[in-house]
Design a protein around this motif. Structure first.
Motif, PDB file in Angstrom:
ATOM      1  N   ILE A 148      11.403  -3.037   7.226  1.00  0.00           N
ATOM      2  CA  ILE A 148      10.824  -3.025   8.576  1.00  0.00           C
ATOM      3  C   ILE A 148      10.743  -1.602   9.128  1.00  0.00           C
ATOM      4  O   ILE A 148       9.738  -1.200   9.722  1.00  0.00           O
ATOM      5  N   LEU A 152       7.311   0.441  10.178  1.00  0.00           N
ATOM      6  CA  LEU A 152       7.110   1.008  11.523  1.00  0.00           C
ATOM      7  C   LEU A 152       6.838   2.511  11.460  1.00  0.00           C
ATOM      8  O   LEU A 152       6.007   3.029  12.220  1.00  0.00           O
ATOM      9  N   ILE A 156       2.645   2.229  10.620  1.00  0.00           N
ATOM     10  CA  ILE A 156       2.156   2.015  11.988  1.00  0.00           C
ATOM     11  C   ILE A 156       2.167   3.332  12.778  1.00  0.00           C
ATOM     12  O   ILE A 156       1.127   3.765  13.278  1.00  0.00           O
ATOM     13  N   ALA A 157       3.345   3.983  12.892  1.00  0.00           N
ATOM     14  CA  ALA A 157       3.412   5.239  13.652  1.00  0.00           C
ATOM     15  C   ALA A 157       2.588   6.327  12.966  1.00  0.00           C
ATOM     16  O   ALA A 157       1.772   7.010  13.597  1.00  0.00           O
TER      17      ALA A 157
END
Length: 316
Positions: A148, A152, A156-157
């Motif tokens: 996870i 992230l 995603i970032a």
């Protein structure tokens, strides 16, 4: 009897015992197999027809012999969920898991052995403390949490890698690697930590052995002593750890494939368990066990190449 022949015989006996356990284990599950295969609101006629079709009314020994005979020819049954042959589904999912496991194993060997050698050679110095701290972190962090966090951070970032899905290597090699980097790190980090600690312990023992002191006394360079003598004799321990950790790698692949939605062996197993697809569960477990036995056989045969004393001892 030679060492390889004895090990092959032991592996065949183990495979036979595994087939008995797998067959008996599936039939010990709660609930009636025919009722589960008949779907929702089954009629007595449908259940009786399924029992006749699958031979579920036969003696348990007769069912086992028929199961082994079919399995020996590659017939692992038909999935009650998809209606497709179990072997076809397994072979379709297998390349994804093989690629994931192979890359994770490669990562573990390169990082684990390299870090273990550094920690042993630089014992008592900051390099060893740093390597030990990273290894402890790798052993302590759960795979699902690490997955996870990596998604992230790097999907995603900073969208460098893909968060989920799979692209075959033959279709687009770069996209394939972009989808596999994060799962490989999640699956391989824990194994790399184990390999590092075992390599360090084995190297410390080898570096204090008489043959290493003799090699140094002969004027060999540190590189020749470490790579040609100490590391080679430490590889038996490393190969043993890799063989024993294969089961962990396969079970870890189940979690990793669920996190990153990879259509591999682990996801196939989870889907089969939740849908009570007994034929698929039985086929997947048998296939995985056979692969585990084969890898351990190859590991044991590798011992005799690395250390001839094992081969000679087995021949006595």
């Amino acid at each position: 009897m030679s060492y390889p022949i004895r090990r092959v015989g032991e592996s065949l006996i183990t495979l036979f015992l595994v087939s008995v356990v797998v067959f008996a284990g599936v039939r010990a599950l709660p609930g009636d197999t025919a009722t589960a295969l008949a779907g929702e609101e089954p009629t007595p006629e449908a259940i009786a027809q399924i029992r006749a079709s699958y031979g579920l009314d036969d003696n348990i020994v007769v069912q086992y012999v028929r199961y082994v005979r079919h399995a020996a020819t590659g017939d692992l049954g038909v999935s009650s969920r998809t209606g497709l042959p179990v072997l076809d589904s397994v072979l379709e999912a297998l390349p994804v898991t093989l690629e994931l496991s192979a890359l994770a194993l490669l990562l573990a060997v390169v990082v684990g052995v390299g870090a273990g050698v550094v920690a042993a050679v630089r014992r008592g110095r900051p390099e060893e403390w740093l390597v030990n701290a990273v290894a402890l972190l790798g052993l302590s962090v759960p795979a699902f949490w690490l997955g996870i966090v990596l998604v992230l951070a790097f999907a995603i970032a900073v969208p460098v890698f893909a968060a989920s899905g799979f692209v075959p290597f033959g279709v687009d090699p770069m996209e394939n690697l972009r989808h596999m980097v994060l799962p490989v790190i999640v699956l391989g980090s824990g194994l790399a930590a184990v390999v590092m600690r075992q390599t360090r312990a084995a190297m410390l023992g080898s570096l204090s052995a008489d043959y290493v002191r003799t090699a140094r006394a002969k004027g060999l360079s540190s590189r020749q002593v470490i790579m040609g003598h100490a590391l080679r004799n430490s590889l038996v321990t490393v190969v043993t750890v890799l063989g024993l950790q294969l089961g962990h790698l396969i079970s870890g692949a189940v979690v990793t494939e669920q996190i990153f939605v990879l259509p591999g062996f682990g996801k196939l197993t989870i889907d089969a368990v939740f849908s009570r697809d007994y034929a698929m569960v039985q086929g997947v477990v048998l296939f995985t066990s056979a692969a585990y036995i084969l890898v351990n056989l190859l590991v044991d045969l590798t011992y005799s190449v690395i250390d001839p004393r094992i081969r000679l001892g087995g021949a006595q």
